[in-house]
Write a protein that holds these residues in place. Sequence first.
Motif, PDB file in Angstrom:
ATOM      1  N   ALA A  51      -7.796   9.753  -0.388  1.00 49.91           N
ATOM      2  CA  ALA A  51      -6.327   9.307  -0.613  1.00 49.91           C
ATOM      3  C   ALA A  51      -5.565   9.237   0.481  1.00 49.91           C
ATOM      4  O   ALA A  51      -5.772  10.013   1.540  1.00 49.91           O
ATOM      5  CB  ALA A  51      -5.583   9.829  -1.764  1.00 49.91           C
ATOM      6  N   SER A  52      -4.456   8.298   0.216  1.00 48.57           N
ATOM      7  CA  SER A  52      -3.661   8.372   1.534  1.00 48.57           C
ATOM      8  C   SER A  52      -2.464   9.249   1.140  1.00 48.57           C
ATOM      9  O   SER A  52      -1.837   9.722   2.050  1.00 48.57           O
ATOM     10  CB  SER A  52      -3.029   6.840   1.716  1.00 48.57           C
ATOM     11  OG  SER A  52      -2.189   6.429   0.345  1.00 48.57           O
ATOM     12  N   GLU A  65       2.660  11.237 -13.786  1.00 49.52           N
ATOM     13  CA  GLU A  65       1.734  10.007 -13.400  1.00 49.52           C
ATOM     14  C   GLU A  65       1.849   9.284 -12.062  1.00 49.52           C
ATOM     15  O   GLU A  65       2.264   8.158 -12.415  1.00 49.52           O
ATOM     16  CB  GLU A  65       1.610   9.083 -14.645  1.00 49.52           C
ATOM     17  CG  GLU A  65       1.354   9.566 -16.044  1.00 49.52           C
ATOM     18  CD  GLU A  65      -0.234  10.111 -16.377  1.00 49.52           C
ATOM     19  OE1 GLU A  65      -0.945   9.709 -15.255  1.00 49.52           O
ATOM     20  OE2 GLU A  65      -0.416  11.094 -17.101  1.00 49.52           O
ATOM     21  N   TRP A  66       1.423  10.004 -11.151  1.00 48.05           N
ATOM     22  CA  TRP A  66       1.987   9.445  -9.867  1.00 48.05           C
ATOM     23  C   TRP A  66       1.290   8.057  -9.414  1.00 48.05           C
ATOM     24  O   TRP A  66       2.011   7.428  -8.792  1.00 48.05           O
ATOM     25  CB  TRP A  66       1.457  10.539  -8.622  1.00 48.05           C
ATOM     26  CG  TRP A  66       2.227  11.574  -8.742  1.00 48.05           C
ATOM     27  CD1 TRP A  66       1.632  12.835  -9.490  1.00 48.05           C
ATOM     28  CD2 TRP A  66       3.513  12.001  -8.523  1.00 48.05           C
ATOM     29  NE1 TRP A  66       2.599  13.961  -9.460  1.00 48.05           N
ATOM     30  CE2 TRP A  66       3.867  13.327  -8.735  1.00 48.05           C
ATOM     31  CE3 TRP A  66       4.649  11.321  -7.829  1.00 48.05           C
ATOM     32  CZ2 TRP A  66       5.285  14.015  -8.530  1.00 48.05           C
ATOM     33  CZ3 TRP A  66       5.923  11.756  -7.808  1.00 48.05           C
ATOM     34  CH2 TRP A  66       5.891  13.075  -8.212  1.00 48.05           C
ATOM     35  N   LYS A  67       0.262   7.688 -10.120  1.00 50.76           N
ATOM     36  CA  LYS A  67      -0.435   6.352  -9.744  1.00 50.76           C
ATOM     37  C   LYS A  67       0.501   5.172 -10.475  1.00 50.76           C
ATOM     38  O   LYS A  67       0.358   4.125 -10.001  1.00 50.76           O
ATOM     39  CB  LYS A  67      -2.006   6.454 -10.061  1.00 50.76           C
ATOM     40  CG  LYS A  67      -2.795   7.153  -9.278  1.00 50.76           C
ATOM     41  CD  LYS A  67      -4.415   7.138  -9.976  1.00 50.76           C
ATOM     42  CE  LYS A  67      -5.224   7.943  -9.059  1.00 50.76           C
ATOM     43  NZ  LYS A  67      -6.678   7.708  -9.332  1.00 50.76           N
ATOM     44  N   ASN A  77      -3.138  13.457  -7.524  1.00 49.02           N
ATOM     45  CA  ASN A  77      -2.092  14.575  -8.029  1.00 49.02           C
ATOM     46  C   ASN A  77      -3.022  15.816  -8.009  1.00 49.02           C
ATOM     47  O   ASN A  77      -4.002  16.156  -8.540  1.00 49.02           O
ATOM     48  CB  ASN A  77      -2.054  14.289  -9.552  1.00 49.02           C
ATOM     49  CG  ASN A  77      -0.877  15.194  -9.884  1.00 49.02           C
ATOM     50  OD1 ASN A  77      -0.540  16.391  -9.632  1.00 49.02           O
ATOM     51  ND2 ASN A  77      -0.202  14.678 -11.159  1.00 49.02           N
ATOM     52  N   ARG A  78      -2.284  16.619  -6.993  1.00 49.54           N
ATOM     53  CA  ARG A  78      -2.940  18.086  -7.020  1.00 49.54           C
ATOM     54  C   ARG A  78      -1.964  19.024  -7.541  1.00 49.54           C
ATOM     55  O   ARG A  78      -1.984  20.184  -6.905  1.00 49.54           O
ATOM     56  CB  ARG A  78      -3.301  18.291  -5.626  1.00 49.54           C
ATOM     57  CG  ARG A  78      -4.439  17.525  -4.925  1.00 49.54           C
ATOM     58  CD  ARG A  78      -5.851  17.951  -5.878  1.00 49.54           C
ATOM     59  NE  ARG A  78      -7.006  17.088  -5.253  1.00 49.54           N
ATOM     60  CZ  ARG A  78      -7.367  16.040  -5.837  1.00 49.54           C
ATOM     61  NH1 ARG A  78      -6.509  15.524  -6.778  1.00 49.54           N
ATOM     62  NH2 ARG A  78      -8.208  15.190  -5.397  1.00 49.54           N
ATOM     63  N   PHE A 220       9.178   7.183   1.461  1.00 53.26           N
ATOM     64  CA  PHE A 220       8.534   8.151   2.451  1.00 53.26           C
ATOM     65  C   PHE A 220       7.111   7.716   2.028  1.00 53.26           C
ATOM     66  O   PHE A 220       6.182   7.662   2.739  1.00 53.26           O
ATOM     67  CB  PHE A 220       8.763   9.650   2.397  1.00 53.26           C
ATOM     68  CG  PHE A 220      10.210  10.132   2.790  1.00 53.26           C
ATOM     69  CD1 PHE A 220      10.507   9.889   3.753  1.00 53.26           C
ATOM     70  CD2 PHE A 220      11.218  10.136   1.761  1.00 53.26           C
ATOM     71  CE1 PHE A 220      11.651  10.257   4.413  1.00 53.26           C
ATOM     72  CE2 PHE A 220      12.460  10.680   2.156  1.00 53.26           C
ATOM     73  CZ  PHE A 220      12.894  10.812   3.383  1.00 53.26           C
ATOM     74  N   VAL A 221       7.021   7.708   0.693  1.00 51.52           N
ATOM     75  CA  VAL A 221       5.418   7.285   0.328  1.00 51.52           C
ATOM     76  C   VAL A 221       5.134   6.188   0.508  1.00 51.52           C
ATOM     77  O   VAL A 221       3.911   5.965   0.912  1.00 51.52           O
ATOM     78  CB  VAL A 221       5.578   7.789  -1.318  1.00 51.52           C
ATOM     79  CG1 VAL A 221       4.130   7.100  -2.094  1.00 51.52           C
ATOM     80  CG2 VAL A 221       5.834   8.939  -2.008  1.00 51.52           C
TER      81      VAL A 221
END
Length: 224
Positions: A51-52, A65-67, A77-78, A220-221
């Motif tokens: 992933a980036s 739900e980050w996506k 997601n970690r 930032f993302v």
Amino acid sequence: MKKALTLVLLLAFSFSAGYFARSAIRPQFENQPSSYWMEKKSFFDALGTYASTVMIGDSLTDGAEWKEMFPGSAVVNRGVDGDTTAGVLRRMDGITSARARKAFLMIGINDFKEGRTVDAVFQDYGSIVSGLEEAGMRVFVQSTLLCNEAKAAWISCVGIQGKIRELNRRLSGLASAKVTYIDINAGLTGPEGLRPDLTYDGVHLNGEGYRIWRDEISKFVLAD
């Protein structure tokens, strides 16, 4: 008579030895990770993908739900419910294997719930940041979220609030050319900590809370 006395002494010694042995291992047993933590670590180690951007943390990160929050971005997601800084260090392989360019880290409240000191948690943060940098990631340290003192009595929020503030003060000092500090508390908290309208239990965020968090880190993302 002597044989009986000897037997009694041996039994007493055996009981004492067993008691102290059990007492010595009890803290280690209590600090063992949960089955959920082990399942998540196993999944990340075996099936993690590239992933980036990688999001690292505890239940606050795990619950997002980050996506969906960043559609079109390759984000994984970690976060693991109940995790601590020490726990993150134990599962670094499953984090760095994502080979992400950016890592967003927010953790710490569970450490204080377990009674750890600010010094210990900050030291772990340093090790985590160093490990992420060595893996080639740009690190974004997000302030540990304050709890709400009225709603989060179940974790003794009042007792750990000062530790969270002190940790954040120290974390802000990690900012450098390679590390960015983001104060996500700025839009999420008030005089009593986490805003009551953004949480049901005083610690975890509702949808509006996650929207504010997303907006705080969005630039930032999404930046190249």
